[in-house]
Design a protein around this motif. Structure first.
Motif, mmCIF file in Angstrom:
data_model
loop_
_atom_site.group_PDB
_atom_site.id
_atom_site.type_symbol
_atom_site.label_atom_id
_atom_site.label_comp_id
_atom_site.label_asym_id
_atom_site.label_seq_id
_atom_site.Cartn_x
_atom_site.Cartn_y
_atom_site.Cartn_z
ATOM 1 N N TRP A 16 14.716 52.434 30.389
ATOM 2 C CA TRP A 16 13.286 52.128 30.517
ATOM 3 C C TRP A 16 13.029 50.631 30.617
ATOM 4 O O TRP A 16 11.994 50.203 31.178
ATOM 5 C CB TRP A 16 12.507 52.734 29.354
ATOM 6 C CG TRP A 16 12.598 54.239 29.361
ATOM 7 C CD1 TRP A 16 13.158 55.038 28.425
ATOM 8 C CD2 TRP A 16 12.118 55.101 30.395
ATOM 9 N NE1 TRP A 16 13.075 56.354 28.801
ATOM 10 C CE2 TRP A 16 12.439 56.424 30.007
ATOM 11 C CE3 TRP A 16 11.461 54.896 31.613
ATOM 12 C CZ2 TRP A 16 12.123 57.528 30.790
ATOM 13 C CZ3 TRP A 16 11.155 55.992 32.401
ATOM 14 C CH2 TRP A 16 11.476 57.303 31.987
ATOM 15 N N ASN B 61 8.587 49.872 38.024
ATOM 16 C CA ASN B 61 8.380 51.320 38.109
ATOM 17 C C ASN B 61 9.371 51.997 39.058
ATOM 18 O O ASN B 61 9.067 53.023 39.670
ATOM 19 C CB ASN B 61 6.942 51.648 38.532
ATOM 20 C CG ASN B 61 5.927 51.075 37.562
ATOM 21 O OD1 ASN B 61 6.172 50.994 36.359
ATOM 22 N ND2 ASN B 61 4.779 50.652 38.085
ATOM 23 N N SER C 249 18.329 54.965 26.269
ATOM 24 C CA SER C 249 16.928 55.018 26.664
ATOM 25 C C SER C 249 16.349 53.618 26.813
ATOM 26 O O SER C 249 15.584 53.337 27.755
ATOM 27 C CB SER C 249 16.132 55.812 25.621
ATOM 28 O OG SER C 249 14.754 55.803 25.914
ATOM 29 N N LEU D 232 10.970 54.344 25.298
ATOM 30 C CA LEU D 232 10.043 54.625 26.396
ATOM 31 C C LEU D 232 8.645 54.118 26.052
ATOM 32 O O LEU D 232 7.990 53.425 26.853
ATOM 33 C CB LEU D 232 10.009 56.123 26.672
ATOM 34 C CG LEU D 232 8.884 56.645 27.586
ATOM 35 C CD1 LEU D 232 8.958 55.976 28.957
ATOM 36 C CD2 LEU D 232 8.961 58.164 27.712
ATOM 37 N N CYS E 177 8.645 50.195 25.924
ATOM 38 C CA CYS E 177 8.674 49.562 27.248
ATOM 39 C C CYS E 177 7.346 49.752 27.979
ATOM 40 O O CYS E 177 6.888 48.857 28.704
ATOM 41 C CB CYS E 177 9.814 50.146 28.076
ATOM 42 S SG CYS E 177 11.451 49.626 27.522
ATOM 43 N N ALA E 178 6.722 50.911 27.799
ATOM 44 C CA ALA E 178 5.428 51.157 28.434
ATOM 45 C C ALA E 178 4.385 50.177 27.911
ATOM 46 O O ALA E 178 3.554 49.658 28.680
ATOM 47 C CB ALA E 178 4.990 52.599 28.183
ATOM 48 N N PHE F 80 13.213 50.311 34.275
ATOM 49 C CA PHE F 80 12.087 50.926 34.981
ATOM 50 C C PHE F 80 10.794 50.121 34.834
ATOM 51 O O PHE F 80 10.075 49.889 35.818
ATOM 52 C CB PHE F 80 11.869 52.344 34.452
ATOM 53 C CG PHE F 80 10.827 53.134 35.193
ATOM 54 C CD1 PHE F 80 11.142 53.779 36.387
ATOM 55 C CD2 PHE F 80 9.531 53.229 34.706
ATOM 56 C CE1 PHE F 80 10.182 54.502 37.079
ATOM 57 C CE2 PHE F 80 8.560 53.958 35.387
ATOM 58 C CZ PHE F 80 8.886 54.594 36.572
ATOM 59 N N PHE F 81 10.481 49.664 33.620
ATOM 60 C CA PHE F 81 9.181 49.043 33.366
ATOM 61 C C PHE F 81 9.187 47.521 33.461
ATOM 62 O O PHE F 81 8.158 46.922 33.794
ATOM 63 C CB PHE F 81 8.678 49.429 31.966
ATOM 64 C CG PHE F 81 8.143 50.829 31.867
ATOM 65 C CD1 PHE F 81 6.901 51.159 32.409
ATOM 66 C CD2 PHE F 81 8.867 51.818 31.237
ATOM 67 C CE1 PHE F 81 6.399 52.444 32.306
ATOM 68 C CE2 PHE F 81 8.374 53.103 31.136
ATOM 69 C CZ PHE F 81 7.137 53.429 31.674
#
Length: 267
Positions: A71, A81, A67, A23, A26-27, A74-75
């Motif tokens: 992610w 997002n 995970s 997480l 990836c952020a 998502f990212f």
């Protein structure tokens, strides 16, 4: 060993951290979407999965792999997002990331198990060699050697207690020379059933085909499943005491009566 003990004690925390690392990764990578290709980002996430798997905790490796795939979606994939992927290439990358991550985790765990097994076997060999050296050099009394061998057998097999006995009373279970275990004269599958818990288990201390006593093992608090190699180590250790008793009969433990040898029998 100290690090492994700490990781084992805090398994839940390790798993949580393993899930949070992808997480965070990836952020951070999301700030460089235009300059870092998704395939390169996926390779970086695989490194995080390997790091999680290197802890030796399977759940940590698998959680990290899952995970990383979630992610990554998502990212780093359009629409950003959101847990949606529209590009088929990104779908393939996400699937491969999860699959490769899980495979790498299993390979890393397999390697750790092999290393741990090799380390244990080296420890068993070192114990036998130390005992054999002490016997041949005559540096220790028989009492000391017996106590040392008992401690090593307890550690190798993971049992509760071990004691030396020079008698020949009835014992239902015996560990044979080849590492097999018999109960009521019938072989049992120790890997599946474990060592018997309702009786003491005998390991003969012999040398030159002559029995000089036996070690009686107790495993009542829990069922243990030693390997054939571990059982053979226990036999080898017991036979070192057989050799010691054969060469130093005057040092027999006080109060113990060794079986009379055939060549000592009176007409």
């Amino acid at each position: 060993m100290r690090i492994e003990s700490v990781l084992g004690t805090h398994r839940a925390h390790v798993v949580v951290v393993a899930g949070l690392l992808p997480l965070a990764g990836c952020a951070v990578l999301s700030a460089f979407r235009d300059s870092v290709a998704n395939t390169n980002a996926a390779l970086g996430l695989v490194l995080l999965v390997v790091a999680a798997a290197s802890t030796g905790i399977r759940a940590a490796g698998l959680v990290a792999a899952l995970s990383a795939a979630v992610w990554f979606d998502f990212f780093l994939t359009e629409p950003y997002n959101r847990f949606t992927i529209t590009d088929p290439a990104d779908i393939e990358t996400a699937v491969l990331l999860m699959g490769v991550g899980a495979a790498v985790a299993e390979i890393a765990l397999w390697g750790r198990r092999q290393q741990a097994r090799a380390s244990r076997e080296q420890g068993y060999l070192d114990g036998v060699l130390r005992t054999a050296s002490a016997v041949s050099a005559g540096r220790s009394s028989t009492d000391s050697l017996i106590g040392n061998v008992c401690a090593q057998i307890v550690e190798v097999l993971g049992i509760d207690r071990c004691r030396f006995d020079s008698g020949n009373g009835l014992v239902l279970a015996t560990i044979e020379e080849d590492g097999g275990v018999t109960y009521n004269a019938r072989p049992i599958d120790v890997r599946r059933l474990g060592l018997p818990t309702d009786t003491e288990i005998a390991v003969l201390a012999q040398s030159g085909g002559v029995v000089h006593g036996r070690f009686l093992l107790t495993s009542t608090s829990n069922v243990v499943h030693p390997s054939r190699e571990q059982l053979r180590v226990a036999v080898a250790l017991a036979n070192q005491i057989g050799a010691a008793l054969m060469t130093t009969p005057s040092q027999h433990p006080p109060g113990e009566h060794l079986p009379e040898r055939p060549d000592d029998a009176r007409p």
